[in-house]
Design an enzyme around this catalytic site. Structure first.
Site, PDB file in Angstrom:
ATOM      1  N   SER A  79      46.778 -80.761  34.763  1.00 51.78           N
ATOM      2  CA  SER A  79      46.776 -81.908  33.556  1.00 51.78           C
ATOM      3  C   SER A  79      45.610 -82.307  33.198  1.00 51.78           C
ATOM      4  O   SER A  79      45.182 -83.336  34.084  1.00 51.78           O
ATOM      5  CB  SER A  79      48.068 -82.505  33.453  1.00 51.78           C
TER       6      SER A  79
ATOM      7  N   HIS B  48      47.198 -77.691  31.401  1.00 52.50           N
ATOM      8  CA  HIS B  48      48.099 -78.473  30.566  1.00 52.50           C
ATOM      9  C   HIS B  48      47.426 -79.461  29.853  1.00 52.50           C
ATOM     10  O   HIS B  48      46.483 -80.384  30.466  1.00 52.50           O
ATOM     11  CB  HIS B  48      48.991 -79.088  31.642  1.00 52.50           C
TER      12      HIS B  48
ATOM     13  N   ASP C 266      47.916 -82.844  27.413  1.00 53.23           N
ATOM     14  CA  ASP C 266      48.809 -83.600  26.869  1.00 53.23           C
ATOM     15  C   ASP C 266      48.407 -84.246  25.743  1.00 53.23           C
ATOM     16  O   ASP C 266      47.381 -85.240  25.640  1.00 53.23           O
ATOM     17  CB  ASP C 266      48.941 -84.811  28.127  1.00 53.23           C
TER      18      ASP C 266
ATOM     19  N   MET D 285      49.307 -87.145  22.859  1.00 51.54           N
ATOM     20  CA  MET D 285      50.147 -88.430  22.684  1.00 51.54           C
ATOM     21  C   MET D 285      49.854 -89.098  21.388  1.00 51.54           C
ATOM     22  O   MET D 285      48.546 -89.111  21.002  1.00 51.54           O
ATOM     23  CB  MET D 285      49.935 -89.242  23.671  1.00 51.54           C
TER      24      MET D 285
ATOM     25  N   HIS E 228      51.370 -79.797  25.246  1.00 47.94           N
ATOM     26  CA  HIS E 228      52.590 -80.621  25.469  1.00 47.94           C
ATOM     27  C   HIS E 228      52.439 -81.639  24.433  1.00 47.94           C
ATOM     28  O   HIS E 228      51.740 -82.641  24.460  1.00 47.94           O
ATOM     29  CB  HIS E 228      52.678 -81.358  26.732  1.00 47.94           C
TER      30      HIS E 228
ATOM     31  N   MET F 192      60.868 -83.184  32.184  1.00 49.91           N
ATOM     32  CA  MET F 192      59.891 -84.388  32.500  1.00 49.91           C
ATOM     33  C   MET F 192      60.427 -85.231  33.620  1.00 49.91           C
ATOM     34  O   MET F 192      61.691 -85.408  33.753  1.00 49.91           O
ATOM     35  CB  MET F 192      59.800 -85.508  31.347  1.00 49.91           C
TER      36      MET F 192
ATOM     37  N   ASP G 127      56.863 -81.738  35.134  1.00 44.30           N
ATOM     38  CA  ASP G 127      55.680 -82.656  34.555  1.00 44.30           C
ATOM     39  C   ASP G 127      55.777 -84.077  35.116  1.00 44.30           C
ATOM     40  O   ASP G 127      56.718 -84.578  34.644  1.00 44.30           O
ATOM     41  CB  ASP G 127      55.393 -82.234  33.189  1.00 44.30           C
TER      42      ASP G 127
HETATM   43  C1  DX5 Z   1      52.802 -87.692  31.358  1.00 46.78           C
HETATM   44  C2  DX5 Z   1      52.104 -86.208  31.093  1.00 46.78           C
HETATM   45  C3  DX5 Z   1      51.838 -85.662  32.169  1.00 46.78           C
HETATM   46  C4  DX5 Z   1      50.739 -86.124  33.309  1.00 46.78           C
HETATM   47  C5  DX5 Z   1      51.106 -86.058  34.635  1.00 46.78           C
HETATM   48  O1  DX5 Z   1      52.914 -88.177  30.287  1.00 46.78           O
HETATM   49  O2  DX5 Z   1      53.165 -85.592  30.173  1.00 46.78           O
HETATM   50  O3  DX5 Z   1      51.335 -84.252  31.769  1.00 46.78           O
HETATM   51  O4  DX5 Z   1      49.421 -85.747  33.044  1.00 46.78           O
HETATM   52  O5  DX5 Z   1      50.281 -86.598  35.315  1.00 46.78           O
HETATM   53  P1  DX5 Z   1      50.516 -86.581  36.922  1.00 46.78           P
HETATM   54  O6  DX5 Z   1      50.697 -85.673  37.510  1.00 46.78           O
HETATM   55  O7  DX5 Z   1      49.594 -87.673  37.325  1.00 46.78           O
HETATM   56  O8  DX5 Z   1      52.133 -87.645  37.023  1.00 46.78           O
HETATM   57 ZN    ZN Z   2      52.598 -83.233  30.125  1.00 52.75          ZN
END
Ligand code: DX5
Ligand code: ZN
Length: 220
Positions: free
Chosen positions: A11, A36, A38, A40, A70, A141, A179
């Site tokens: 990620s 990956h 992310d 938001m 994602h 998740m 994830d």
């Molecule tokens: C969380 C994200 C993850 C995040 C995971 O909201 O969707 O993809 O990057 O990070 P780690 O591996 O540090 O938990």
């Molecule tokens: Zn993610």
């Protein structure tokens, strides 16, 4: 059906945000295929990251990785086209917000991408059951989304087992991704519960030996 090969999807949330291209190229240099990303919106989750322009810029910088995108957005259907055009290969959308999930998954495929459906920790597996025939990936998740570096939720393992059982019983072949808080130990627990695709942010980017980390995931 024999288990799908284990895939590591680092990620980039845990990469260098002043030089994401270098972080992506570093992943590819290890021989890994997936990245990956992310996304938001500060609404569906209480944090902000980046948008389609960042994917496009990574493509321009030469990244050929499989962009596992994602979307943690309240209105993901408004953005799938932009992410597809920017270079996403797979676009995953959450089941929790109210929008036309089926139409959005179909739209993602019509745009030439693979599609995935995502469940938050508080969402029961049954919520995505109607979509299992229509997706390339289910993302369970294992933390409440919004931030990297959180502790793995072991109570999500039964949900993984449930989705894996449906996949087996119905002869489906979607990938089952986890994830949040995934490291080599928790990835092994997820593998035993049926997962085959492992997102790792903090554990991967902070690892002192990323080559060994990637090799350990590949052996799961
Ligand atoms: C969380 C994200 C993850 C995040 C995971 O909201 O969707 O993809 O990057 O990070 P780690 O591996 O540090 O938990
Ligand atoms: Zn993610």
């Amino acid at each position: 059906m024999s288990p799908l090969t284990a895939i590591l999807a680092p990620s980039i949330l845990a990469g260098d945000h002043a030089n994401l291209a270098a972080s992506a190229l570093g992943v590819a240099a290890l021989g890994l295929k997936w990245l990956h990303l992310d996304i938001m919106d500060g609404h569906f989750v209480p944090n902000l990251t980046f948008g389609p322009e960042t994917l496009a810029a990574l493509r321009r910088a030469g990244s050929k990785l499989f962009f596992d995108t994602h979307l943690m957005l309240s209105e993901p259907h408004q953005y799938v086209e932009a992410f597809a055009k920017a270079g996403a290969n797979l676009i995953s959308v959450h089941i929790e917000p109210g929008y036309d999930h089926s139409a959005t998954l179909a739209r993602i495929r019509a745009l030439g991408c693979q599609c995935g459906i995502v469940l938050n920790p508080g969402t029961p597996a049954a919520a995505i059951e109607p979509h299992l025939n229509s997706v390339d990936l289910v993302l369970v998740m294992t933390v409440q989304p919004g931030f990297g570096g959180q502790a793995f939720r072991r109570d999500m393992l039964p949900k993984l087992q449930q989705v894996a059982a449906w996949r087996r019983e119905r002869g489906l072949s979607f990938r089952l991704e986890v994830d949040g808080g995934v490291d080599l130990d928790t990835a092994a627990e997820c593998r035993a519960a049926g997962a085959d695709t492992f997102v790792a942010g903090t554990s991967f980017f902070r690892s002192k030996d990323q080559t060994a980390f990637a090799a350990a995931i590949a052996r799961l």
